[in-house]
Design a protein around this motif. Sequence first.
Motif, PDB file in Angstrom:
ATOM      1  N   LEU A  96       0.822  -1.211   0.000  1.00  0.00           N
ATOM      2  CA  LEU A  96       0.000   0.000   0.000  1.00  0.00           C
ATOM      3  C   LEU A  96       0.856   1.260   0.000  1.00  0.00           C
ATOM      4  O   LEU A  96       0.525   2.254  -0.653  1.00  0.00           O
ATOM      5  CB  LEU A  96      -0.934  -0.007   1.207  1.00  0.00           C
ATOM      6  CG  LEU A  96      -2.086  -1.020   1.181  1.00  0.00           C
ATOM      7  CD1 LEU A  96      -2.870  -0.956   2.477  1.00  0.00           C
ATOM      8  CD2 LEU A  96      -3.003  -0.765  -0.005  1.00  0.00           C
ATOM      9  N   TYR A  97       1.965   1.222   0.721  1.00  0.00           N
ATOM     10  CA  TYR A  97       2.812   2.413   0.793  1.00  0.00           C
ATOM     11  C   TYR A  97       3.445   2.737  -0.557  1.00  0.00           C
ATOM     12  O   TYR A  97       3.477   3.899  -0.982  1.00  0.00           O
ATOM     13  CB  TYR A  97       3.901   2.196   1.842  1.00  0.00           C
ATOM     14  CG  TYR A  97       4.884   3.333   1.944  1.00  0.00           C
ATOM     15  CD1 TYR A  97       4.545   4.506   2.612  1.00  0.00           C
ATOM     16  CD2 TYR A  97       6.153   3.228   1.374  1.00  0.00           C
ATOM     17  CE1 TYR A  97       5.449   5.555   2.698  1.00  0.00           C
ATOM     18  CE2 TYR A  97       7.054   4.271   1.456  1.00  0.00           C
ATOM     19  CZ  TYR A  97       6.698   5.431   2.121  1.00  0.00           C
ATOM     20  OH  TYR A  97       7.602   6.459   2.197  1.00  0.00           O
ATOM     21  N   PHE A  98       3.946   1.731  -1.252  1.00  0.00           N
ATOM     22  CA  PHE A  98       4.644   1.987  -2.503  1.00  0.00           C
ATOM     23  C   PHE A  98       3.693   2.173  -3.689  1.00  0.00           C
ATOM     24  O   PHE A  98       4.048   2.839  -4.659  1.00  0.00           O
ATOM     25  CB  PHE A  98       5.624   0.851  -2.810  1.00  0.00           C
ATOM     26  CG  PHE A  98       6.853   0.862  -1.950  1.00  0.00           C
ATOM     27  CD1 PHE A  98       7.854   1.788  -2.160  1.00  0.00           C
ATOM     28  CD2 PHE A  98       6.999  -0.040  -0.911  1.00  0.00           C
ATOM     29  CE1 PHE A  98       8.990   1.812  -1.368  1.00  0.00           C
ATOM     30  CE2 PHE A  98       8.121  -0.026  -0.104  1.00  0.00           C
ATOM     31  CZ  PHE A  98       9.125   0.902  -0.332  1.00  0.00           C
ATOM     32  N   LEU A  99       2.514   1.585  -3.632  1.00  0.00           N
ATOM     33  CA  LEU A  99       1.588   1.679  -4.761  1.00  0.00           C
ATOM     34  C   LEU A  99       0.459   2.677  -4.536  1.00  0.00           C
ATOM     35  O   LEU A  99      -0.366   2.871  -5.414  1.00  0.00           O
ATOM     36  CB  LEU A  99       0.982   0.298  -5.060  1.00  0.00           C
ATOM     37  CG  LEU A  99       1.971  -0.778  -5.518  1.00  0.00           C
ATOM     38  CD1 LEU A  99       1.231  -2.063  -5.863  1.00  0.00           C
ATOM     39  CD2 LEU A  99       2.801  -0.313  -6.709  1.00  0.00           C
ATOM     40  N   PHE A 100       0.409   3.309  -3.372  1.00  0.00           N
ATOM     41  CA  PHE A 100      -0.635   4.298  -3.129  1.00  0.00           C
ATOM     42  C   PHE A 100      -0.415   5.514  -4.038  1.00  0.00           C
ATOM     43  O   PHE A 100       0.685   6.056  -4.099  1.00  0.00           O
ATOM     44  CB  PHE A 100      -0.613   4.728  -1.669  1.00  0.00           C
ATOM     45  CG  PHE A 100      -1.768   5.612  -1.282  1.00  0.00           C
ATOM     46  CD1 PHE A 100      -3.014   5.074  -1.021  1.00  0.00           C
ATOM     47  CD2 PHE A 100      -1.619   6.994  -1.222  1.00  0.00           C
ATOM     48  CE1 PHE A 100      -4.079   5.877  -0.674  1.00  0.00           C
ATOM     49  CE2 PHE A 100      -2.667   7.803  -0.877  1.00  0.00           C
ATOM     50  CZ  PHE A 100      -3.910   7.251  -0.607  1.00  0.00           C
ATOM     51  N   PRO A 101      -1.443   5.954  -4.780  1.00  0.00           N
ATOM     52  CA  PRO A 101      -1.270   7.091  -5.703  1.00  0.00           C
ATOM     53  C   PRO A 101      -0.892   8.371  -4.960  1.00  0.00           C
ATOM     54  O   PRO A 101      -1.518   8.745  -3.971  1.00  0.00           O
ATOM     55  CB  PRO A 101      -2.645   7.212  -6.368  1.00  0.00           C
ATOM     56  CG  PRO A 101      -3.298   5.885  -6.187  1.00  0.00           C
ATOM     57  CD  PRO A 101      -2.798   5.366  -4.871  1.00  0.00           C
ATOM     58  N   ARG A 102       0.134   9.053  -5.479  1.00  0.00           N
ATOM     59  CA  ARG A 102       0.566  10.321  -4.928  1.00  0.00           C
ATOM     60  C   ARG A 102       0.397  11.419  -5.971  1.00  0.00           C
ATOM     61  O   ARG A 102       0.025  11.162  -7.105  1.00  0.00           O
ATOM     62  CB  ARG A 102       2.025  10.223  -4.448  1.00  0.00           C
ATOM     63  CG  ARG A 102       2.181   9.365  -3.193  1.00  0.00           C
ATOM     64  CD  ARG A 102       3.641   9.094  -2.885  1.00  0.00           C
ATOM     65  NE  ARG A 102       3.814   8.449  -1.584  1.00  0.00           N
ATOM     66  CZ  ARG A 102       3.643   7.170  -1.353  1.00  0.00           C
ATOM     67  NH1 ARG A 102       3.279   6.368  -2.334  1.00  0.00           N
ATOM     68  NH2 ARG A 102       3.813   6.671  -0.147  1.00  0.00           N
ATOM     69  N   SER A 103       0.699  12.624  -5.562  1.00  0.00           N
ATOM     70  CA  SER A 103       0.399  13.777  -6.405  1.00  0.00           C
ATOM     71  C   SER A 103       1.434  13.933  -7.521  1.00  0.00           C
ATOM     72  O   SER A 103       2.604  13.584  -7.375  1.00  0.00           O
ATOM     73  CB  SER A 103       0.354  15.046  -5.554  1.00  0.00           C
ATOM     74  OG  SER A 103       1.620  15.264  -4.948  1.00  0.00           O
ATOM     75  N   VAL A 104       0.948  14.477  -8.629  1.00  0.00           N
ATOM     76  CA  VAL A 104       1.790  14.915  -9.744  1.00  0.00           C
ATOM     77  C   VAL A 104       1.475  16.394  -9.960  1.00  0.00           C
ATOM     78  O   VAL A 104       0.332  16.745 -10.254  1.00  0.00           O
ATOM     79  CB  VAL A 104       1.522  14.095 -11.019  1.00  0.00           C
ATOM     80  CG1 VAL A 104       2.379  14.594 -12.169  1.00  0.00           C
ATOM     81  CG2 VAL A 104       1.774  12.617 -10.769  1.00  0.00           C
ATOM     82  N   THR A 105       2.452  17.256  -9.798  1.00  0.00           N
ATOM     83  CA  THR A 105       2.218  18.694  -9.812  1.00  0.00           C
ATOM     84  C   THR A 105       2.887  19.349 -11.012  1.00  0.00           C
ATOM     85  O   THR A 105       3.951  18.912 -11.479  1.00  0.00           O
ATOM     86  CB  THR A 105       2.744  19.346  -8.522  1.00  0.00           C
ATOM     87  OG1 THR A 105       4.134  19.040  -8.370  1.00  0.00           O
ATOM     88  CG2 THR A 105       1.990  18.807  -7.315  1.00  0.00           C
TER      89      THR A 105
END
Length: 243
Positions: A96-105
């Motif tokens: 979950l930590y590595f595949l959780f979607p994060r922001s693209v700015t």
Amino acid sequence: MVSLGNSNNHAEGADLKNGSERARTLKHFPPYGTMSGNSSADTCPTCRGTGRIPRGHADQLVAVIPCNDVRLKPRRTKLYVCTSMLVCLLLSCLILYFLFPRSVTVTPVSVLSVMVYFNPGTIQMEVTNLINITNENFVPVQLVEFDIQCLISEVVVGKTKISNMTSIPSRSQKSYIIKNELTISDTGLYDYCKSTSIHIHTLFLELQMTMNISYLSHTEQLSLDTFEYIDCGTNSTIPHPVT
């Protein structure tokens, strides 16, 4: 002599009665073993030698394990179960930590240059911008399409569409140079930009940026509105930051 004969007869009658009862019992139950001492049978291991089973049927025996048998109570069972649960929980958290979607700015950095071309009744401008795109994910992000719409006083003066941008690696940032072609045909702006009595012809340019990205088997759309000032009277090749 008479009493002895009667007792013998009574014993024989009892033996006959016991034999008939045994025969009736064997009819109701399967012939698991026998007490007759038949030499064609093996000693029954579950009867401690008191019963007999036919030869070749030893693998059909059913073993009864007592409740206090140590085989029913393996050692460290709770430890093994708890350890397995902790390992599964740790693996799930890592996934979950590595595949959780994060922001693209998307961040506009500066205006690199402004080229102005005066035509009869119109002004052609080429504005070059530097923008940064930051990927906070642990997976690469593919830039599918990038659109920029330029407005002056809520009037669209130029559109730019880019569809061949490279992907951004995980946990990294990339800079892109974007050139926007602008056409100003408003008479008031034309006179303002061409006036010689004004030294600095400042225009506030609104940029409406839309970017389609793809990562982790799904697509996402990002949008950003920002303003920058440009000089529409002369050429400018000195970069200045976007505020």
